[in-house]
Design a protein around this motif. Structure first.
Motif, PDB file in Angstrom:
ATOM      1  N   ALA A 126       0.327  -0.992  -0.039  1.00 54.61           N
ATOM      2  CA  ALA A 126      -0.326  -0.214   0.158  1.00 54.61           C
ATOM      3  C   ALA A 126       0.797   1.114   0.092  1.00 54.61           C
ATOM      4  N   PRO A 127       0.393   2.242  -0.429  1.00 52.47           N
ATOM      5  CA  PRO A 127       1.019   3.362  -0.297  1.00 52.47           C
ATOM      6  C   PRO A 127       1.629   3.754   1.138  1.00 52.47           C
ATOM      7  N   GLY A 128       3.446   3.729   0.971  1.00 49.28           N
ATOM      8  CA  GLY A 128       3.442   4.263   2.164  1.00 49.28           C
ATOM      9  C   GLY A 128       3.959   3.423   3.197  1.00 49.28           C
ATOM     10  N   LYS A 129       4.201   2.486   2.459  1.00 48.59           N
ATOM     11  CA  LYS A 129       4.053   1.309   3.647  1.00 48.59           C
ATOM     12  C   LYS A 129       5.559  -0.013   3.005  1.00 48.59           C
ATOM     13  N   GLU A 130       5.263  -0.040   3.764  1.00 45.59           N
ATOM     14  CA  GLU A 130       6.697  -1.887   3.499  1.00 45.59           C
ATOM     15  C   GLU A 130       5.526  -2.974   2.520  1.00 45.59           C
ATOM     16  N   ARG A 131       5.812  -3.753   1.719  1.00 42.12           N
ATOM     17  CA  ARG A 131       5.608  -5.025   0.727  1.00 42.12           C
ATOM     18  C   ARG A 131       5.686  -5.756   1.626  1.00 42.12           C
ATOM     19  N   GLU A 132       4.138  -6.010   2.321  1.00 44.37           N
ATOM     20  CA  GLU A 132       3.692  -7.345   3.357  1.00 44.37           C
ATOM     21  C   GLU A 132       3.379  -8.846   2.159  1.00 44.37           C
ATOM     22  N   PHE A 133       3.783  -9.436   2.944  1.00 43.78           N
ATOM     23  CA  PHE A 133       2.790 -11.393   2.590  1.00 43.78           C
ATOM     24  C   PHE A 133       1.372 -11.377   3.168  1.00 43.78           C
ATOM     25  N   VAL A 134       0.860 -11.753   1.633  1.00 43.83           N
ATOM     26  CA  VAL A 134      -0.359 -12.098   2.119  1.00 43.83           C
ATOM     27  C   VAL A 134      -0.679 -13.785   1.460  1.00 43.83           C
ATOM     28  N   ALA A 135      -0.224 -14.287   1.010  1.00 45.73           N
ATOM     29  CA  ALA A 135      -0.374 -16.193   0.760  1.00 45.73           C
ATOM     30  C   ALA A 135       0.434 -16.661   0.281  1.00 45.73           C
ATOM     31  N   THR A 136       0.810 -18.002   0.606  1.00 47.14           N
ATOM     32  CA  THR A 136       1.452 -18.833  -0.882  1.00 47.14           C
ATOM     33  C   THR A 136       0.909 -20.269  -0.412  1.00 47.14           C
ATOM     34  N   ILE A 137       1.789 -20.890  -1.962  1.00 46.56           N
ATOM     35  CA  ILE A 137       1.460 -22.295  -1.761  1.00 46.56           C
ATOM     36  C   ILE A 137       3.172 -22.787  -2.329  1.00 46.56           C
ATOM     37  N   SER A 138       2.895 -24.113  -2.061  1.00 45.73           N
ATOM     38  CA  SER A 138       3.773 -24.601  -2.691  1.00 45.73           C
ATOM     39  C   SER A 138       3.255 -25.388  -4.562  1.00 45.73           C
ATOM     40  N   TRP A 139       4.449 -25.970  -4.958  1.00 47.68           N
ATOM     41  CA  TRP A 139       4.600 -26.727  -5.939  1.00 47.68           C
ATOM     42  C   TRP A 139       3.132 -27.592  -5.920  1.00 47.68           C
ATOM     43  N   SER A 140       2.878 -28.588  -4.580  1.00 49.34           N
ATOM     44  CA  SER A 140       1.561 -29.197  -4.640  1.00 49.34           C
ATOM     45  C   SER A 140       0.694 -29.320  -4.466  1.00 49.34           C
ATOM     46  N   GLY A 141       1.251 -27.819  -4.059  1.00 49.96           N
ATOM     47  CA  GLY A 141      -0.735 -26.721  -3.772  1.00 49.96           C
ATOM     48  C   GLY A 141      -0.615 -27.322  -2.429  1.00 49.96           C
ATOM     49  N   GLY A 142      -0.061 -28.422  -1.940  1.00 46.34           N
ATOM     50  CA  GLY A 142      -0.131 -29.149  -0.296  1.00 46.34           C
ATOM     51  C   GLY A 142      -0.356 -28.581   0.653  1.00 46.34           C
ATOM     52  N   ILE A 143       0.705 -27.229   0.732  1.00 45.41           N
ATOM     53  CA  ILE A 143       1.404 -26.047   1.704  1.00 45.41           C
ATOM     54  C   ILE A 143       0.962 -24.996   0.923  1.00 45.41           C
ATOM     55  N   ARG A 144      -0.225 -24.371   1.843  1.00 39.76           N
ATOM     56  CA  ARG A 144      -0.766 -23.366   1.880  1.00 39.76           C
ATOM     57  C   ARG A 144      -0.173 -22.252   3.051  1.00 39.76           C
ATOM     58  N   TYR A 145       0.179 -20.671   3.068  1.00 46.09           N
ATOM     59  CA  TYR A 145       0.134 -20.131   4.418  1.00 46.09           C
ATOM     60  C   TYR A 145      -0.442 -19.117   3.852  1.00 46.09           C
ATOM     61  N   TYR A 146      -0.797 -18.438   5.064  1.00 46.62           N
ATOM     62  CA  TYR A 146      -1.955 -17.027   4.934  1.00 46.62           C
ATOM     63  C   TYR A 146      -1.672 -15.346   5.847  1.00 46.62           C
ATOM     64  N   ALA A 147      -2.020 -14.710   5.549  1.00 48.29           N
ATOM     65  CA  ALA A 147      -1.195 -14.029   6.880  1.00 48.29           C
ATOM     66  C   ALA A 147      -2.928 -13.998   7.285  1.00 48.29           C
ATOM     67  N   ASP A 148      -2.617 -13.447   8.634  1.00 56.70           N
ATOM     68  CA  ASP A 148      -3.540 -13.419   9.133  1.00 56.70           C
ATOM     69  C   ASP A 148      -4.855 -12.824   8.872  1.00 56.70           C
ATOM     70  N   SER A 149      -4.610 -11.304   8.100  1.00 56.16           N
ATOM     71  CA  SER A 149      -5.635  -9.892   7.626  1.00 56.16           C
ATOM     72  C   SER A 149      -6.457 -10.301   6.655  1.00 56.16           C
ATOM     73  N   VAL A 150      -5.902 -11.814   6.203  1.00 60.42           N
ATOM     74  CA  VAL A 150      -6.792 -12.172   4.593  1.00 60.42           C
ATOM     75  C   VAL A 150      -7.764 -13.900   5.357  1.00 60.42           C
ATOM     76  N   LYS A 151      -7.025 -14.054   6.238  1.00 59.66           N
ATOM     77  CA  LYS A 151      -7.547 -15.461   6.569  1.00 59.66           C
ATOM     78  C   LYS A 151      -9.533 -15.910   6.961  1.00 59.66           C
ATOM     79  N   GLY A 152      -9.498 -16.542   5.997  1.00 65.37           N
ATOM     80  CA  GLY A 152     -11.245 -16.667   6.065  1.00 65.37           C
ATOM     81  C   GLY A 152     -11.714 -15.753   4.466  1.00 65.37           C
ATOM     82  N   ARG A 153     -10.706 -14.898   4.092  1.00 64.58           N
ATOM     83  CA  ARG A 153     -11.454 -14.287   3.199  1.00 64.58           C
ATOM     84  C   ARG A 153     -10.592 -14.820   1.711  1.00 64.58           C
ATOM     85  N   PHE A 154      -9.947 -14.723   1.654  1.00 60.26           N
ATOM     86  CA  PHE A 154      -8.667 -14.509   0.649  1.00 60.26           C
ATOM     87  C   PHE A 154      -8.167 -16.492   0.285  1.00 60.26           C
TER      88      PHE A 154
END
Length: 122
Positions: free
Chosen positions: A40-68
């Motif tokens: 966002a403007p004036g802010k640092e780049r932040e993590f949102v979500a990631t997925i492994s090659w197989s799709g078996g591992i997914r991580y989300y930032a707390d701010s987007v869990k349940g929505r993204f």
């Protein structure tokens, strides 16, 4: 070297949805984890979500869990970010990036796309 290309950003009202796409160019995403990040403007780049090659591992930032939801279609060399219940604070430039091992640490990614703007109006 893989080069991610983002698309799907736009303007949406609060409570709405968007789906972002991250496609691979140059080479495929084969063997790569792919993450989504935002700045966002004036802010640092932040993590949102990631997925492994197989799709078996997914991580989300707390701010987007349940929505993204992050997903991938390896046959299409594309990773998606489905964003529901969007809030004005989700407004940012969204980037995708790839690395061999899945990680939720922004600085560990070194193959970045150019970003796509997401604007959520109140």
């Amino acid at each position: 070297q893989v080069q991610p290309v983002e698309s799907g950003g736009g303007l949406v009202q609060a409570g709405g949805s968007l789906r972002l796409s991250c496609a691979a160019s140059g080479r495929t995403f084969r063997g790569y984890a792919v993450g989504w990040f935002r700045q966002a403007p004036g802010k640092e780049r932040e993590f949102v979500a990631t997925i492994s090659w197989s799709g078996g591992i997914r991580y989300y930032a707390d701010s987007v869990k349940g929505r993204f939801t992050i997903s991938r279609d390896n046959a299409k060399n594309t990773v998606y970010l489905q964003m529901n219940s969007l809030k004005p604070e989700d407004t940012a430039v969204y980037f995708c990036a790839a690395r061999e091992l899945v990680s939720n640490i922004t600085d560990e990614y070194d193959n970045w796309g150019q970003g796509t703007q997401v604007t959520v109006s109140s």
